[in-house]
Write a protein that holds these residues in place. Structure first.
Motif, PDB file in Angstrom:
ATOM      1  N   LEU A  84       0.849  -1.185   0.000  1.00  0.00           N
ATOM      2  CA  LEU A  84       0.000   0.000   0.000  1.00  0.00           C
ATOM      3  C   LEU A  84       0.886   1.236   0.000  1.00  0.00           C
ATOM      4  N   LEU A  85       0.710   2.082  -0.986  1.00  0.00           N
ATOM      5  CA  LEU A  85       1.464   3.339  -1.077  1.00  0.00           C
ATOM      6  C   LEU A  85       0.506   4.500  -0.870  1.00  0.00           C
ATOM      7  N   GLY A  86       0.984   5.582  -0.294  1.00  0.00           N
ATOM      8  CA  GLY A  86       0.161   6.772  -0.133  1.00  0.00           C
ATOM      9  C   GLY A  86      -0.764   6.728   1.060  1.00  0.00           C
ATOM     10  N   LEU A  87      -0.387   5.970   2.090  1.00  0.00           N
ATOM     11  CA  LEU A  87      -1.196   5.942   3.314  1.00  0.00           C
ATOM     12  C   LEU A  87      -1.063   7.270   4.049  1.00  0.00           C
ATOM     13  N   SER A  88      -2.164   7.744   4.606  1.00  0.00           N
ATOM     14  CA  SER A  88      -2.101   8.961   5.414  1.00  0.00           C
ATOM     15  C   SER A  88      -1.571   8.594   6.804  1.00  0.00           C
ATOM     16  N   LEU A  89      -1.149   9.579   7.562  1.00  0.00           N
ATOM     17  CA  LEU A  89      -0.659   9.321   8.921  1.00  0.00           C
ATOM     18  C   LEU A  89      -1.746   8.710   9.796  1.00  0.00           C
ATOM     19  N   ASN A  90      -2.990   9.145   9.591  1.00  0.00           N
ATOM     20  CA  ASN A  90      -4.105   8.572  10.362  1.00  0.00           C
ATOM     21  C   ASN A  90      -4.282   7.093  10.038  1.00  0.00           C
ATOM     22  N   ASP A  91      -4.170   6.749   8.758  1.00  0.00           N
ATOM     23  CA  ASP A  91      -4.295   5.342   8.365  1.00  0.00           C
ATOM     24  C   ASP A  91      -3.166   4.504   8.959  1.00  0.00           C
ATOM     25  N   LEU A  92      -1.955   5.035   8.939  1.00  0.00           N
ATOM     26  CA  LEU A  92      -0.817   4.303   9.511  1.00  0.00           C
ATOM     27  C   LEU A  92      -1.014   4.052  11.001  1.00  0.00           C
ATOM     28  N   LYS A  93      -1.498   5.047  11.716  1.00  0.00           N
ATOM     29  CA  LYS A  93      -1.750   4.891  13.153  1.00  0.00           C
ATOM     30  C   LYS A  93      -2.847   3.855  13.390  1.00  0.00           C
ATOM     31  N   ALA A  94      -3.896   3.895  12.577  1.00  0.00           N
ATOM     32  CA  ALA A  94      -4.987   2.931  12.719  1.00  0.00           C
ATOM     33  C   ALA A  94      -4.505   1.505  12.453  1.00  0.00           C
ATOM     34  N   ILE A  95      -3.645   1.328  11.460  1.00  0.00           N
ATOM     35  CA  ILE A  95      -3.102  -0.002  11.153  1.00  0.00           C
ATOM     36  C   ILE A  95      -2.206  -0.478  12.291  1.00  0.00           C
ATOM     37  N   GLU A  96      -1.438   0.422  12.866  1.00  0.00           N
ATOM     38  CA  GLU A  96      -0.585   0.068  14.003  1.00  0.00           C
ATOM     39  C   GLU A  96      -1.440  -0.433  15.177  1.00  0.00           C
ATOM     40  N   ILE A  97      -2.542   0.241  15.466  1.00  0.00           N
ATOM     41  CA  ILE A  97      -3.445  -0.176  16.549  1.00  0.00           C
ATOM     42  C   ILE A  97      -4.103  -1.508  16.197  1.00  0.00           C
ATOM     43  N   LEU A  98      -4.543  -1.650  14.942  1.00  0.00           N
ATOM     44  CA  LEU A  98      -5.172  -2.893  14.499  1.00  0.00           C
ATOM     45  C   LEU A  98      -4.208  -4.071  14.634  1.00  0.00           C
ATOM     46  N   ASP A  99      -2.943  -3.862  14.331  1.00  0.00           N
ATOM     47  CA  ASP A  99      -1.936  -4.912  14.492  1.00  0.00           C
ATOM     48  C   ASP A  99      -1.852  -5.388  15.939  1.00  0.00           C
ATOM     49  N   LYS A 100      -1.903  -4.456  16.874  1.00  0.00           N
ATOM     50  CA  LYS A 100      -1.826  -4.819  18.292  1.00  0.00           C
ATOM     51  C   LYS A 100      -3.072  -5.587  18.729  1.00  0.00           C
ATOM     52  N   VAL A 101      -4.231  -5.146  18.261  1.00  0.00           N
ATOM     53  CA  VAL A 101      -5.490  -5.784  18.646  1.00  0.00           C
ATOM     54  C   VAL A 101      -5.593  -7.190  18.046  1.00  0.00           C
ATOM     55  N   MET A 102      -5.146  -7.338  16.801  1.00  0.00           N
ATOM     56  CA  MET A 102      -5.338  -8.601  16.084  1.00  0.00           C
ATOM     57  C   MET A 102      -4.104  -9.508  16.116  1.00  0.00           C
ATOM     58  N   ALA A 103      -3.119  -9.196  16.918  1.00  0.00           N
ATOM     59  CA  ALA A 103      -1.830  -9.903  16.898  1.00  0.00           C
ATOM     60  C   ALA A 103      -1.960 -11.418  17.050  1.00  0.00           C
ATOM     61  N   LYS A 104      -2.914 -11.873  17.834  1.00  0.00           N
ATOM     62  CA  LYS A 104      -3.037 -13.311  18.086  1.00  0.00           C
ATOM     63  C   LYS A 104      -4.071 -14.001  17.196  1.00  0.00           C
ATOM     64  N   ASP A 105      -4.675 -13.274  16.286  1.00  0.00           N
ATOM     65  CA  ASP A 105      -5.691 -13.852  15.411  1.00  0.00           C
ATOM     66  C   ASP A 105      -5.013 -14.559  14.238  1.00  0.00           C
ATOM     67  N   TYR A 106      -5.253 -15.847  14.105  1.00  0.00           N
ATOM     68  CA  TYR A 106      -4.636 -16.666  13.050  1.00  0.00           C
ATOM     69  C   TYR A 106      -4.960 -16.136  11.652  1.00  0.00           C
ATOM     70  N   TYR A 107      -6.172 -15.643  11.463  1.00  0.00           N
ATOM     71  CA  TYR A 107      -6.626 -15.235  10.124  1.00  0.00           C
ATOM     72  C   TYR A 107      -6.254 -13.802   9.768  1.00  0.00           C
ATOM     73  N   TYR A 108      -5.654 -13.064  10.658  1.00  0.00           N
ATOM     74  CA  TYR A 108      -5.327 -11.667  10.393  1.00  0.00           C
ATOM     75  C   TYR A 108      -4.093 -11.539   9.557  1.00  0.00           C
TER      76      TYR A 108
END
Length: 108
Positions: A84-108
Motif C-alpha cells: 500500500l502506497l500513499g497511506l495517510s498518517l491517520n491510516d498508519l496509526k490505525a493499522i498500528e493499533i489494528l496490528d496490536k489488537v489482532m496480533a493473536k488472530d490466526y486469520y489476520y
C-alpha cells in the motif's frame, strides 16, 4: 533498519514491486479518492483520504476461513501479497493499533 529512497529512484522501485506484488494507492475517481491497483510506476502518489479505509485489505467484508470436504477441514491459501502506497498518517496509526489488537488472530 532505515532506508531512504530518493524521489528519482522511486519509479524504478515501484516497477520492481509491481513485478512481484499487487501495489495499491489512492487514486482519483471523479471528486472522490479510492484504493485502486497501481499500474503505472510513474503515476503521482498522494496520501489522500479515501472513501473506504485501507483496513479493507486486512479485514475484508467477506472471507472464506475454511471449508469441509471428505471429512477434512481445508484452509484456503492466503491471498496475494500487497503493498500500500500513499497511506495517510491517520491510516498508519490505525493499522498500528489494528496490528496490536489482532496480533493473536490466526486469520489476520
Amino acid at each position: 533498519m532505515n532506508y531512504i529512497l530518493s524521489k528519482q529512484k522511486l519509479p524504478n522501485q515501484i516497477q520492481q514491486w509491481l513485478n512481484k506484488f499487487a501495489v495499491y494507492s489512492p487514486q482519483s475517481q471523479g471528486k472522490d479518492w479510492v484504493w485502486a491497483k497501481l499500474n503505472d510506476p510513474k503515476k503521482e502518489i498522494k496520501p489522500s483520504i479515501t472513501i473506504l479505509p485501507p483496513k479493507k485489505f486486512f479485514l475484508p467484508d467477506t472471507e472464506l476461513l475454511f471449508h469441509f470436504a471428505n471429512n477434512e477441514t481445508l484452509v484456503p491459501i492466503i491471498g496475494e501479497s500487497i503493498i500500500l502506497l500513499g497511506l495517510s498518517l491517520n491510516d498508519l496509526k490505525a493499522i498500528e493499533i489494528l496490528d496490536k489488537v489482532m496480533a493473536k488472530d490466526y486469520y489476520y
